[in-house]
Design an enzyme around this catalytic site. Structure first.
Site, PDB file in Angstrom:
ATOM      1  CE  LYS A  59      -1.672  -7.519 -10.029  1.00  0.00           C
ATOM      2  NZ  LYS A  59      -1.766  -8.053  -8.531  1.00  0.00           N
TER       3      LYS A  59
ATOM      4  CD  GLU B 227       4.799  -8.366  -6.976  1.00  0.00           C
ATOM      5  OE1 GLU B 227       4.267  -8.722  -5.878  1.00  0.00           O
ATOM      6  OE2 GLU B 227       4.423  -7.754  -7.634  1.00  0.00           O
TER       7      GLU B 227
END
Length: 302
Positions: A172, A179
Site C-alpha cells: 500500500k 499515486e
C-alpha cells in the site's frame, strides 16, 4: 461471520456498512460519541467501550482497526489485555510496514494473530468496493477471506494475500507513492493546458475526451474530469497539498534499497513546496540573481 470495527470515521463507517451489506455482522466502537451515533443511525450496532466491544463478539474474535497510524499502538495497548488466544487483529489503516511487523510481535506475545491490510478506495469504497493488499499468515488470512470478499469490488478480484506480515502495508505504501506521481503528472498537464490562453481550452472537455480510448485514462482522470466540470477554475481551493506520510515512507525505502524513484520523490517535494508561504528559498534565489547578475528584485508589499 462477525467482526468488531474500531474507528468509525468516514472510511471505517463506510467499511462497516459495506461489510454488513455483504452479510458480515459488524459491531463498532469509536471514542467519539458523535461518530458512534452517526454509524448507529445507519444500522450498525455500536458500543461505548473497547471492553463492551470485546464482550459483544464471539470467540475467536476479529477486531479491525481503522484508526490513524499514530494511535494504533495506544489502541493495541488498551485492546490486547482484553483479548484471548486465537483472536485476530487486522490493521486496515495506513501504517508503516516496519511498525506493523513490530505490532505482530506484540500480538504474538498474547497469542493473538495480526494481519496488516493496506486499503485503497477512499470515500468511494462503500459504493465501488475496496482494493485490499493483505499481509499475514496464510491460514489466518484464509480464515478471514469472507471479510475481504465482502469489502472488495468482487469476491474474486480487488484483494490478495500478498505475503507475510508487513507485506500488505508495504504494498500500500508503494501504491500511494505511485499515486503521488500520477497526480503530479495530471496536475502539471492540466496547468499547461490552462496556461495556453490563446486556445481558451475547456479543461473539463479535454479530460472527458481523455477518459475514453486514451492510454492515460484512469480513475484519477475520471475524478479530475468531475472536479473540473464542477469547478472549472478551481475557485476557492488553496494551493496547499497535504501528504499522509506514505509518500515519505516510499521515498525513504527507495533510498534504502538503492532504487531510483525520481518521479515519486519530486512529487513529494512538490507537495511540501505547496505549503510554503513567502518561501525563503525563492527569496534567496532572487537575492543571488541580483548579486551576481544585477537582475531586478521584485519587492514584496510586506
Amino acid at each position: 461471520m462477525e467482526l468488531g470495527m474500531i474507528g468509525l470515521g468516514r472510511m471505517g463507517a463506510n467499511m462497516a456498512q459495506r461489510l454488513q451489506g455483504g452479510g458480515i455482522r459488524v459491531t463498532g466502537f469509536d471514542p467519539g460519541e458523535q461518530a458512534r451515533a452517526q454509524v448507529g443511525a445507519k444500522g450498525v450496532a455500536v458500543v461505548a467501550s473497547l471492553q463492551a466491544l470485546v464482550q459483544a463478539l464471539p470467540a475467536p474474535r476479529v477486531l479491525w482497526l481503522m484508526v490513524p497510524s499514530k494511535v494504533v499502538d495506544a489502541t493495541l495497548e488498551a485492546l490486547l489485555p482484553l483479548l484471548s488466544p486465537g483472536d485476530v487483529v487486522v490493521d486496515g489503516g495506513n501504517s508503516w510496514y516496519r511498525e506493523s511487523q513490530q505490532r505482530a510481535g506484540r500480538c504474538a506475545a498474547h497469542q493473538v494473530d495480526f494481519v496488516d491490510c493496506g486499503t485503497s478506495g477512499g470515500v468511494w469504497g462503500l459504493q465501488e468496493g475496496y482494493c485490499l493488499m493483505i499481509g499475514g499468515e496464510q491460514a489466518v488470512v484464509s480464515g478471514l477471506s469472507p471479510l475481504f470478499q465482502a469489502l472488495a469490488p468482487a469476491a474474486d478480484r480487488g484483494w490478495a494475500h500478498v505475503g507475510p506480515v508487513g507485506a500488505g502495508h508495504f504494498s500500500k505504501m508503494v501504491h500511494n507513492g505511485i499515486e503521488y506521481g500520477m497526480m503530479q503528472a495530471y496536475a502539471e498537464g492540466f496547468a499547461l493546458l490552462e496556461k495556453k490562453a490563446e486556445f481558451a481550452l475547456d479543461l473539463a472537455q479535454i479530460a472527458e475526451v481523455w477518459r475514453h480510448g486514451s492510454v492515460v485514462r484512469s480513475w484519477l482522470l475520471d475524478l479530475s474530469a468531475d472536479a473540473l466540470r464542477q469547478n472549472p477554475a478551481l475557485d476557492g481551493i488553496a494551493p496547499y497539498v497535504e501528504d499522509s506520510g506514505e509518500g515519505r515512507w516510499t521515498v525513504s525505502e527507495a533510498i534504502d534499497l538503492d532504487v531510483p524513484a525520481p518521479v515519486i520523490t519530486l512529487s513529494l517535494l512538490e507537495r511540501l513546496r505547496s505549503r510554503e508561504d513567502n518561501s525563503f528559498t525563492d527569496r534567496m534565489l532572487a537575492a543571488m540573481r541580483n548579486e551576481f547578475g544585477g537582475h531586478a528584485i521584485k519587492r514584496s508589499d510586506g
